[in-house]
Scaffold this motif. Structure first.
Motif, PDB file in Angstrom:
ATOM      1  N   ASN A 191       0.225  -1.406  -0.130  1.00  0.00           N
ATOM      2  CA  ASN A 191       0.712  -0.331   0.291  1.00  0.00           C
ATOM      3  C   ASN A 191       1.223   0.985   0.449  1.00  0.00           C
ATOM      4  OD1 ASN A 191      -2.234  -1.599   0.065  1.00  0.00           O
ATOM      5  ND2 ASN A 191      -2.553  -1.587   2.314  1.00  0.00           N
ATOM      6  N   LYS A 194       2.563   2.145  -3.653  1.00  0.00           N
ATOM      7  CA  LYS A 194       1.712   1.946  -4.698  1.00  0.00           C
ATOM      8  C   LYS A 194       1.109   3.228  -4.330  1.00  0.00           C
ATOM      9  CE  LYS A 194      -2.367  -1.114  -3.433  1.00  0.00           C
ATOM     10  NZ  LYS A 194      -3.109  -1.767  -3.933  1.00  0.00           N
ATOM     11  N   ASP A 219       4.103   6.628   4.746  1.00  0.00           N
ATOM     12  CA  ASP A 219       5.100   6.877   3.820  1.00  0.00           C
ATOM     13  C   ASP A 219       4.600   9.005   3.091  1.00  0.00           C
ATOM     14  OD1 ASP A 219       2.080   7.287   2.446  1.00  0.00           O
ATOM     15  OD2 ASP A 219       1.791   4.999   2.948  1.00  0.00           O
ATOM     16  N   ALA A 239     -10.882   4.625  -1.227  1.00  0.00           N
ATOM     17  CA  ALA A 239     -10.802   5.640  -0.484  1.00  0.00           C
ATOM     18  C   ALA A 239     -11.095   6.971  -1.903  1.00  0.00           C
ATOM     19  CB  ALA A 239      -9.805   6.338   0.256  1.00  0.00           C
ATOM     20  N   THR A 250      -8.271  -4.023  -4.369  1.00  0.00           N
ATOM     21  CA  THR A 250      -8.982  -4.022  -4.225  1.00  0.00           C
ATOM     22  C   THR A 250     -10.358  -3.928  -2.773  1.00  0.00           C
ATOM     23  OG1 THR A 250      -8.439  -6.039  -5.328  1.00  0.00           O
ATOM     24  CG2 THR A 250     -10.669  -6.378  -4.709  1.00  0.00           C
ATOM     25  N   GLY A 251      -9.120  -3.275  -2.125  1.00  0.00           N
ATOM     26  CA  GLY A 251      -9.595  -2.902  -0.834  1.00  0.00           C
ATOM     27  C   GLY A 251      -9.382  -4.218   0.153  1.00  0.00           C
ATOM     28  N   LEU A 252      -8.569  -5.829  -0.230  1.00  0.00           N
ATOM     29  CA  LEU A 252      -9.404  -6.365   0.960  1.00  0.00           C
ATOM     30  C   LEU A 252      -7.767  -6.887   1.690  1.00  0.00           C
ATOM     31  CD1 LEU A 252     -10.453  -9.229  -1.241  1.00  0.00           C
ATOM     32  CD2 LEU A 252     -11.712  -7.811   0.287  1.00  0.00           C
ATOM     33  N   LEU A 254      -6.229  -4.377   3.865  1.00  0.00           N
ATOM     34  CA  LEU A 254      -6.167  -4.038   5.358  1.00  0.00           C
ATOM     35  C   LEU A 254      -6.998  -4.505   6.076  1.00  0.00           C
ATOM     36  CD1 LEU A 254      -6.294  -0.095   4.903  1.00  0.00           C
ATOM     37  CD2 LEU A 254      -4.032  -1.429   5.820  1.00  0.00           C
TER      38      LEU A 254
HETATM   39  N1  LIG Z   1      -0.655   3.913   2.594  1.00  0.00           N
HETATM   40  C1  LIG Z   1      -2.184   4.214   2.271  1.00  0.00           C
HETATM   41  N2  LIG Z   1      -1.877   6.092   1.680  1.00  0.00           N
HETATM   42  C2  LIG Z   1      -2.614   5.653   0.924  1.00  0.00           C
HETATM   43  N3  LIG Z   1      -3.771   5.361   0.949  1.00  0.00           N
HETATM   44  C3  LIG Z   1      -4.548   3.788   1.538  1.00  0.00           C
HETATM   45  C4  LIG Z   1      -2.798   3.530   1.653  1.00  0.00           C
HETATM   46  N4  LIG Z   1      -3.315   2.454   2.592  1.00  0.00           N
HETATM   47  C5  LIG Z   1      -4.366   2.154   2.708  1.00  0.00           C
HETATM   48  N5  LIG Z   1      -5.173   3.027   1.752  1.00  0.00           N
HETATM   49  C6  LIG Z   1      -6.841   2.971   0.805  1.00  0.00           C
HETATM   50  O1  LIG Z   1      -7.204   2.214   1.792  1.00  0.00           O
HETATM   51  C7  LIG Z   1      -7.951   1.760   0.740  1.00  0.00           C
HETATM   52  C8  LIG Z   1      -7.924  -0.126   1.509  1.00  0.00           C
HETATM   53  O2  LIG Z   1      -6.696  -0.387   1.094  1.00  0.00           O
HETATM   54  P1  LIG Z   1      -6.666  -2.208   0.992  1.00  0.00           P
HETATM   55  O3  LIG Z   1      -4.837  -2.265   1.216  1.00  0.00           O
HETATM   56  O4  LIG Z   1      -7.333  -2.749   1.765  1.00  0.00           O
HETATM   57  O5  LIG Z   1      -6.911  -1.739  -0.074  1.00  0.00           O
HETATM   58  P2  LIG Z   1      -5.982  -2.289  -1.621  1.00  0.00           P
HETATM   59  O6  LIG Z   1      -5.314  -1.890  -1.972  1.00  0.00           O
HETATM   60  O7  LIG Z   1      -6.855  -0.950  -2.195  1.00  0.00           O
HETATM   61  O8  LIG Z   1      -6.320  -3.376  -2.374  1.00  0.00           O
HETATM   62  P3  LIG Z   1      -5.900  -4.841  -2.196  1.00  0.00           P
HETATM   63  O9  LIG Z   1      -4.774  -4.308  -0.787  1.00  0.00           O
HETATM   64  O10 LIG Z   1      -6.914  -6.049  -1.921  1.00  0.00           O
HETATM   65  O11 LIG Z   1      -5.058  -4.904  -2.674  1.00  0.00           O
HETATM   66  C9  LIG Z   1      -7.229   1.204  -0.942  1.00  0.00           C
HETATM   67  O12 LIG Z   1      -7.749   1.049  -2.041  1.00  0.00           O
HETATM   68  C10 LIG Z   1      -6.568   3.261  -1.169  1.00  0.00           C
HETATM   69  O13 LIG Z   1      -7.842   3.784  -0.725  1.00  0.00           O
END
Ligand SMILES: Nc1ncnc2c1ncn2[C@@H]1O[C@H](COP(=O)(O)OP(=O)(O)OP(=O)(O)O)[C@@H](O)[C@H]1O
Ligand SMILES: [Mg+2]
Length: 287
Positions: A191, A194, A219, A239, A250-252, A254
């Protein structure tokens, strides 16, 4: 004589009045008892309705979890075949494929990998929901978990021009499930990298603090809008700024991280400001 007659009349009046009052009281008591009985019956009926509704919702939830698990499982087989043939084509002799065809193959391979990760996440989530997701505790060194994750994400960060720094004072022993903790680190670091634009930085810190192993992933990326932060651990949450900038996900991740940290008796907290950055802190009981 008249006095005696008056007294008798008074007494009779009193008795008649008393009887009328007693009758009225009896009627009122009976009415109240009937009202109480009706209320009790209604309470019992609504309790039964609530129980039935809960049972139906649980059955529906179990059916949905089952469906997710079955579909994901069934998707694995054709995907394995696709990936296998992509690998065969990638191994082709240099003159067998044009540059354009090789680029297309890379796209297929990347998307097959993404699909496989998604399927694994959905399977993990359905295992969590059916109660079958437990950690298998062993001796884990958090410093090594961090090192493995950094080795994995290093090339991705370099390609995105994101600086990656680690401040780890090891060894950091704890009782935990190494595979699951690898997953937490992979998602948090994934996360951070990316959601951080080029020239930004990601810093990982891990240390012991008051009987706990503390991991911080910070970050300088796009951050998360404040009003959306409470939904961060809800599965499939993404978000609005991430969606707007078309950052894949995908939002899975966290939701899975939270469950793993819970399984370890720890806590996970996120502090973030939009366009400033995000800091995730995980605290795990140390051994
Ligand atoms: N370090 C971060 N900086 C900015 N936004 C974040 C960060 N970590 C999480 N988010 C926000 O929280 C959301 C959920 O994070 P999560 O890791 O669950 O899902 P994802 O990364 O979108 O997909 P997946 O982990 O399933 O591949 C993200 O889509 C993003 O919007
Ligand atoms: Mg993620």
């Amino acid at each position: 004589m008249r006095g005696a007659a008056n007294g008798a009349a008074f007494l009779a009046g009193l008795l008649t009045g008393g009887a009328t009052a007693a009758l009225a009281l009896g009627r009122e008591t009976a009415r109240m008892r009937a009202a109480c009985l009706a209320t009790a019956a209604e309470t019992e009926r609504s309790r039964r309705r609530e129980d039935e509704l809960m049972a139906r919702m649980r059955a529906l939830d179990a059916a949905k979890t089952d469906f997710m698990a079955t579909v994901s499982h069934e998707l694995r087989t054709p995907l394995t075949s696709i990936s296998g043939y992509v690998e065969l084509l990638r191994d082709a002799e240099p003159d067998e494929l044009s540059d354009a065809q090789r680029r297309m193959l890379e796209v297929i391979a990347r998307n097959a990998r993404r699909l496989r990760e998604l399927i694994e996440d959905i399977l993990t989530l359905s295992r969590i929901e059916s109660g079958g997701f437990r950690s298998e505790p062993g001796e884990v060194d958090l410093a090594q978990v961090v090192e493995r994750a950094i080795t994995e994400i290093g090339p991705v960060a370099a390609k995105a021009s994101v600086g990656l720094h680690a401040e780890v004072r090891g060894p950091l022993p704890l009782r935990g499930d190494g595979v699951q903790l690898d997953r937490v680190l992979a998602n948090l670091l994934g996360n951070a990298v990316k959601f951080t634009p080029a020239a930004g930085t990601v810093t990982v810190r891990a240390a012991h603090d008051a009987g706990e192993a503390v991991l911080v992933v910070a970050d300088t990326g796009m951050g998360i809008p404040e009003s959306e932060q409470k939904a961060l651990f809800v599965r499939f949450f993404r978000a609005t700024n991430a969606i707007r900038r078309a950052v894949p996900g995908t939002g899975l991740g966290l939701a899975i991280c939270r469950k793993i940290v819970d399984n370890h008796g720890g806590t996970i907290a996120v502090a973030s400001a939009e366009n400033m950055g995000t800091t995730v802190t995980v605290r795990l009981p140390a051994s």
